[in-house]
Scaffold this motif. Structure first.
Motif, PDB file in Angstrom:
ATOM      1  N   MET A  10       0.866  -1.145   0.048  1.00 30.43           N
ATOM      2  CA  MET A  10       0.157  -0.012   0.080  1.00 30.43           C
ATOM      3  C   MET A  10       0.952   1.226  -0.118  1.00 30.43           C
ATOM      4  N   LEU A  11       0.670   2.059  -1.085  1.00 33.59           N
ATOM      5  CA  LEU A  11       1.478   3.173  -1.061  1.00 33.59           C
ATOM      6  C   LEU A  11       0.648   4.480  -0.906  1.00 33.59           C
ATOM      7  N   ASP A  12       1.298   5.463  -0.305  1.00 40.20           N
ATOM      8  CA  ASP A  12       0.518   6.849   0.188  1.00 40.20           C
ATOM      9  C   ASP A  12       1.568   7.916   0.012  1.00 40.20           C
ATOM     10  N   LEU A  13       1.064   8.902  -0.830  1.00 38.36           N
ATOM     11  CA  LEU A  13       2.132  10.256  -0.915  1.00 38.36           C
ATOM     12  C   LEU A  13       1.540  11.168  -0.314  1.00 38.36           C
ATOM     13  N   GLU A  14       2.234  12.075   0.210  1.00 35.61           N
ATOM     14  CA  GLU A  14       1.824  13.217   0.399  1.00 35.61           C
ATOM     15  C   GLU A  14       2.661  14.443  -0.567  1.00 35.61           C
ATOM     16  N   THR A  15       1.718  15.372  -1.320  1.00 35.83           N
ATOM     17  CA  THR A  15       2.607  16.150  -2.386  1.00 35.83           C
ATOM     18  C   THR A  15       1.887  17.515  -2.258  1.00 35.83           C
ATOM     19  N   MET A  16       2.402  18.209  -2.904  1.00 33.19           N
ATOM     20  CA  MET A  16       2.042  19.782  -3.124  1.00 33.19           C
ATOM     21  C   MET A  16       1.405  20.006  -4.447  1.00 33.19           C
ATOM     22  N   GLY A  17       0.623  19.112  -5.098  1.00 32.36           N
ATOM     23  CA  GLY A  17       0.042  19.314  -6.199  1.00 32.36           C
ATOM     24  C   GLY A  17      -0.912  18.088  -6.394  1.00 32.36           C
ATOM     25  N   LYS A  18      -1.557  18.006  -7.349  1.00 31.76           N
ATOM     26  CA  LYS A  18      -2.753  16.974  -7.705  1.00 31.76           C
ATOM     27  C   LYS A  18      -2.677  16.253  -8.983  1.00 31.76           C
ATOM     28  N   GLY A  19      -1.859  16.928  -9.704  1.00 30.50           N
ATOM     29  CA  GLY A  19      -1.491  16.236 -11.237  1.00 30.50           C
ATOM     30  C   GLY A  19      -0.567  15.314 -11.262  1.00 30.50           C
ATOM     31  N   ASP A  21       2.230  15.206 -12.108  1.00 26.49           N
ATOM     32  CA  ASP A  21       3.581  15.602 -11.873  1.00 26.49           C
ATOM     33  C   ASP A  21       3.839  16.273 -10.666  1.00 26.49           C
ATOM     34  N   ALA A  22       2.956  16.185  -9.565  1.00 24.57           N
ATOM     35  CA  ALA A  22       2.885  16.818  -8.314  1.00 24.57           C
ATOM     36  C   ALA A  22       4.284  16.617  -7.660  1.00 24.57           C
ATOM     37  N   ALA A  23       4.530  17.593  -6.992  1.00 26.18           N
ATOM     38  CA  ALA A  23       6.134  17.534  -6.303  1.00 26.18           C
ATOM     39  C   ALA A  23       5.622  16.511  -4.915  1.00 26.18           C
ATOM     40  N   ILE A  24       6.374  15.935  -4.781  1.00 25.55           N
ATOM     41  CA  ILE A  24       6.186  14.852  -3.623  1.00 25.55           C
ATOM     42  C   ILE A  24       6.968  15.472  -2.305  1.00 25.55           C
ATOM     43  N   VAL A  25       6.531  15.146  -1.127  1.00 26.95           N
ATOM     44  CA  VAL A  25       6.870  15.781   0.008  1.00 26.95           C
ATOM     45  C   VAL A  25       7.036  14.607   1.071  1.00 26.95           C
ATOM     46  N   ILE A  59       4.202  22.318  -8.016  1.00 24.38           N
ATOM     47  CA  ILE A  59       3.381  22.758  -6.688  1.00 24.38           C
ATOM     48  C   ILE A  59       1.995  23.458  -7.394  1.00 24.38           C
ATOM     49  N   ASP A  60       0.925  23.126  -7.050  1.00 25.45           N
ATOM     50  CA  ASP A  60      -0.195  24.187  -7.194  1.00 25.45           C
ATOM     51  C   ASP A  60      -0.670  24.795  -6.078  1.00 25.45           C
ATOM     52  N   ALA A  61      -1.288  26.041  -6.090  1.00 23.07           N
ATOM     53  CA  ALA A  61      -1.761  27.043  -5.204  1.00 23.07           C
ATOM     54  C   ALA A  61      -2.796  26.241  -4.295  1.00 23.07           C
ATOM     55  N   SER A  62      -3.597  25.515  -5.091  1.00 23.53           N
ATOM     56  CA  SER A  62      -4.918  25.137  -4.091  1.00 23.53           C
ATOM     57  C   SER A  62      -4.574  23.809  -3.362  1.00 23.53           C
ATOM     58  N   THR A  63      -3.380  23.011  -3.365  1.00 24.70           N
ATOM     59  CA  THR A  63      -2.929  22.072  -2.711  1.00 24.70           C
ATOM     60  C   THR A  63      -2.039  22.677  -1.575  1.00 24.70           C
ATOM     61  N   VAL A  64      -1.349  23.720  -1.782  1.00 21.94           N
ATOM     62  CA  VAL A  64      -0.763  24.390  -0.558  1.00 21.94           C
ATOM     63  C   VAL A  64      -1.835  24.839   0.377  1.00 21.94           C
ATOM     64  N   THR A  65      -2.916  25.717  -0.294  1.00 20.60           N
ATOM     65  CA  THR A  65      -3.980  26.220   0.567  1.00 20.60           C
ATOM     66  C   THR A  65      -4.690  25.019   1.423  1.00 20.60           C
TER      67      THR A  65
END
Length: 181
Positions: A10-19, A21-25, A59-65
């Motif tokens: 089972m994989l789970d990512l936290e990212t700063m985007g939704k697409g 190519d989202a930046a993974i954190v 990074i997308d602004a809506s994900t940061v928000t």
């Protein structure tokens, strides 16, 4: 089961985007055995956001928000110092997969998210994902087919490892209810 070779992750990512190519954190994962109803070995690493972006993550602004509205524990975990370079984390995850899995089915929360985003990060870094594309599995689809099976969250919501373990236990409960728990 911690030392067993598993065929489910089972994989789970936290990212700063939704697409795709989202930046993974952060990357969290665990092996699990549906028939035995057991969680196996776990993997967790935080990614330095600057390196994720420098290697093509978006990074997308809506994900940061969205992140700004999440709990203090989840936010502070991804914001604290010490994240590794994305290339190091990808290599580390590949080594973990090689040690603890064989021909793994890799489950992500959404047919177009976790697996796709991580596979894209590998591609942008000039390597291949450590699982076969035909072994991509969608936890969200199974969840939609078993709405009657409640999920019990463990740990911090939106911590990649805690979410991966919670999702794996939920999947076991849905696919093999006699062994869950």
């Amino acid at each position: 089961m911690a030392d067993a070779i598993c065929s489910n992750v089972m994989l789970d990512l936290e990212t700063m985007g939704k697409g795709p190519d989202a930046a993974i954190v952060a990357i969290g994962a665990c092996t699990f055995d549906i028939a035995a109803g057991k969680i196996g070995t776990a993997y967790y690493n935080r990614v330095d956001l600057a390196t994720a972006v420098s290697c093509g993550g978006v990074i997308d602004a809506s994900t940061v928000t969205w992140w700004l509205q999440q709990g203090d524990e989840a936010r502070s975990e991804i914001a604290r110092e010490g994240g590794m370079h994305i290339a190091e984390v990808l290599r580390s995850f590949e080594v973990w997969m090689d040690r603890h899995t064989h021909d793994a089915e890799v489950w992500g929360n959404g047919a177009s998210f976790d697996n796709v985003v991580l596979r894209g990060a590998y591609t942008r870094n000039g390597t291949s994902a450590p699982w076969a594309w035909w072994n991509d599995r969608c936890y969200r689809t199974v969840k939609a087919l078993h709405r009657d099976v409640p999920m019990e969250r463990l740990g911090t919501h939106h911590n990649a490892l805690d979410d991966a373990i919670s999702q794996a236990l939920h999947l076991i409960a849905m696919l093999n209810p006699k062994e869950a728990g």
